[in-house]
Scaffold this active site. Sequence first.
Site, PDB file in Angstrom:
ATOM      1  N   THR A  30       0.863  -1.171   0.000  1.00 43.04           N
ATOM      2  CA  THR A  30       0.000   0.000   0.000  1.00 43.04           C
ATOM      3  C   THR A  30       0.902   1.224   0.000  1.00 43.04           C
ATOM      4  O   THR A  30       1.908   1.232   0.707  1.00 43.04           O
ATOM      5  CB  THR A  30      -0.907   0.031   1.252  1.00 43.04           C
ATOM      6  OG1 THR A  30      -1.101   1.396   1.684  1.00 43.04           O
ATOM      7  CG2 THR A  30      -0.288  -0.705   2.422  1.00 43.04           C
ATOM      8  N   CYS A  61      -1.762   4.727  -5.561  1.00 40.35           N
ATOM      9  CA  CYS A  61      -2.518   3.921  -4.609  1.00 40.35           C
ATOM     10  C   CYS A  61      -2.593   2.546  -5.234  1.00 40.35           C
ATOM     11  O   CYS A  61      -2.887   2.428  -6.431  1.00 40.35           O
ATOM     12  CB  CYS A  61      -3.919   4.488  -4.406  1.00 40.35           C
ATOM     13  SG  CYS A  61      -5.011   3.330  -3.580  1.00 40.35           S
TER      14      CYS A  61
END
Length: 241
Positions: free
Chosen positions: A83, A197
């Site tokens: 992430t 992202c």
Amino acid sequence: MQTIGLLGGMSWESSAVYYKLINEGVRARLGGLHSAKIVLWSAEFQDVASKQAAGDWQALRELMIDGARALERAGADMLLICTNTMHKLADDVAAAISIPIVHIADIAAAAIKATPSRRPLLLATRFTMEEAFYRGRMLDRHELDLVRPTADEERIVHDIIYRELCQGVVEPASKAQCMAIIDAARARGADGVILGCTELDLLLSQADSDLPVFDTTALHAQAAVDRALAPAPLAAMMGHH
């Protein structure tokens, strides 16, 4: 072959992509039935997202360190935080373990610098777009000055990530919104697009733009494959007997 430690579940939608891409990468390099040696530690994302929204980064720091240490105990030779957002805590996690972290911003920066792009647009969660841990590292370490969306655009992208992509929902209308944001940034001088992202690759790809598109998930996964296979094993060099 080295063992890749994945600190995932943030969200699992992107962690599944990591798992697939890393195994595909190893198979592409070694052929046959080869696959990656992976240890996965996966968080409960509702818990993570709630703490992010509440700004409880101390609790998240403890969670991340627990996960990282578990991966190290399980035999991981390196760590990937699956992430972009949680790289906010990467330095703290790195300090708590003895295996190296493959930092997603450094991997993205290397890919950007291999192209003419020097002012790419950053599309990401609000935390990643707003705060210095990502943009600052890109500027300080890699001399890349990332373009930010406007405040309204940042809110739109953040909502698409948490309300849709993290729940496996891919909406054509949301893709159109992102394309409009990319066009607006291009008019302000953006010369590339960072999918900053790990869920955004569910929505956008290089096929959607003639600007260079940097898929951080795919780049991060490829870096793990490269590192895992780096010390060429003797058996592979000698061929199969």
